[in-house]
Write a protein that holds these residues in place. Structure first.
Motif, PDB file in Angstrom:
ATOM      1  N   UNK A  14       0.776  -1.131  -0.086  1.00  0.00           N
ATOM      2  CA  UNK A  14       0.085   0.088   0.156  1.00  0.00           C
ATOM      3  C   UNK A  14       0.979   1.281  -0.050  1.00  0.00           C
ATOM      4  N   UNK A  15       1.819   1.229   0.833  1.00  0.00           N
ATOM      5  CA  UNK A  15       2.957   2.541   0.675  1.00  0.00           C
ATOM      6  C   UNK A  15       3.558   2.919  -0.755  1.00  0.00           C
ATOM      7  N   UNK A  16       4.072   1.878  -1.188  1.00  0.00           N
ATOM      8  CA  UNK A  16       4.712   1.553  -2.576  1.00  0.00           C
ATOM      9  C   UNK A  16       3.600   2.260  -3.531  1.00  0.00           C
ATOM     10  N   UNK A  18      11.372  -1.285   0.458  1.00  0.00           N
ATOM     11  CA  UNK A  18      10.471  -0.347  -0.290  1.00  0.00           C
ATOM     12  C   UNK A  18      11.002   1.085  -1.036  1.00  0.00           C
ATOM     13  N   UNK A  19      11.660   1.477  -0.042  1.00  0.00           N
ATOM     14  CA  UNK A  19      12.758   2.686  -0.272  1.00  0.00           C
ATOM     15  C   UNK A  19      13.105   2.353  -1.822  1.00  0.00           C
ATOM     16  N   UNK A  62      20.923   0.031  -0.455  1.00  0.00           N
ATOM     17  CA  UNK A  62      20.204  -0.559  -1.543  1.00  0.00           C
ATOM     18  C   UNK A  62      19.874   0.483  -2.695  1.00  0.00           C
ATOM     19  N   UNK A  63      20.147   1.758  -2.170  1.00  0.00           N
ATOM     20  CA  UNK A  63      19.822   2.911  -3.241  1.00  0.00           C
ATOM     21  C   UNK A  63      21.029   3.450  -4.019  1.00  0.00           C
ATOM     22  N   UNK A  64      21.955   3.041  -3.657  1.00  0.00           N
ATOM     23  CA  UNK A  64      23.534   3.369  -4.011  1.00  0.00           C
ATOM     24  C   UNK A  64      23.786   3.576  -5.405  1.00  0.00           C
TER      25      UNK A  64
END
Length: 299
Positions: free
Chosen positions: A121-123, A154-155, A183-185
């Motif tokens: 739901x957040x995504x 999720x981020x 994870x977002x590198x």
């Protein structure tokens, strides 16, 4: 590697307090003065309508008006990124589109609350908001207030969305923060500290900036800390950060922005009391607040 577009949303921000008159109404002239004060002291990234701005006590009309004032007063001298998140998707969409219409450079949106969402739901929530806007969206994770914490996975998934430029991260768990940054590198995605207590650790771990509460009172000093860290001068950043560590603690003598508003009024100019259900800082705490501010050379 961040794109030039995303790089605009890195560096030192102030999450603006909201000035009120004695009768509790929005103090528009003082808000304009606050915008000028921030810009004149070197902070050119402003985030109104957040928790520090008493978002829960503002009407939707006031949030729009505050955004209008900040955009007008900044007049291109600063980026304006208002927080338009609510507990309701339709309401968030309406407010975010109003911010876009007014001329905000991007929109912040904290996680929905009251009905705790699932991760899917957040995504879905953030994707819908991002898809509806032509200006970038920055997520705001603030589990201490919303009780909702976006999972690092999720981020990472949302970081791949072409119109989600970053996150204001208010979770103080540094182990979790390290995982988010890992994870977002490789994404075109800015990770910004949303808490003064974790500002320097976030920058040391590879974060891209800080959206600060204390910067209302100390904009020039906050910018110096962020710029030193981003330039790799970690010793200077550490020494400056530690100089003001007790002030960061004092800002949370009571629910933010109770102590912050008193500190600002002591150091600079009157911004009024917080709105009910918040109340002014108890008189017996003011001498301690002043003592800390003097020790930090803020008075």
């Amino acid at each position: 590697m961040l794109s030039e577009s995303t790089r605009r949303f890195t560096g030192a921000f102030t999450t603006l307090l909201t000035p009120f008159k004695a009768d509790g109404e929005l103090d528009e002239p003082t808000l304009r003065r606050l915008v000028d004060f921030q810009i004149d002291n070197g902070v050119t990234r402003l985030a109104p309508n957040g928790v520090t701005g008493e978002a829960a006590a503002l009407t939707d009309r006031e949030k729009v008006r505050i955004t209008e004032i900040v955009v007008e007063q900044a007049a291109g001298r600063a980026l304006v990124v208002p927080d338009m998140g609510t507990e309701n998707l339709a309401r968030t969409l309406e407010l975010s589109k109003e911010a876009e219409r007014i001329g905000a450079d991007a929109v912040l949106a904290f996680t929905p609350y009251l009905d705790p969402p699932t991760e899917r739901g957040l995504v879905a929530y953030y994707r819908i908001v991002a898809d509806a806007l032509s200006v970038p969206l920055l997520m705001h994770n603030l589990p201490g207030r919303t009780t909702v914490d976006i999972a690092p996975e999720s981020v990472s998934e949302l970081a791949r969305h072409p119109n989600i430029a970053g996150i204001k991260e208010g979770n103080q768990d540094l182990v979790r923060l390290r995982r988010v940054l890992h994870l977002v590198r490789d994404a075109d995605f800015a990770v910004l500290s949303g808490n003064d207590f974790t500002a320097l650790p976030t920058l040391l771990l590879g974060g891209h900036g800080h959206i600060s509460v204390a910067a209302n009172v100390m904009p020039r000093q906050s910018r110096s800390i962020v710029e030193a860290a981003l330039a790799g001068d970690f010793l200077t950043a550490r020494d400056l950060y530690l100089k003001f560590a007790e002030f960061y603690r004092a800002v949370y003598f009571a629910t933010n922005p109770i102590a912050l508003k008193k500190a600002f009024s002591i150091a600079h100019f009157e911004v009024g009391d917080p709105r009910i259900p918040l109340t002014p800082l108890p008189a017996e705490r003011i001498p301690e607040l002043e003592s800390i501010m003097k020790a930090c050379e803020l008075l």
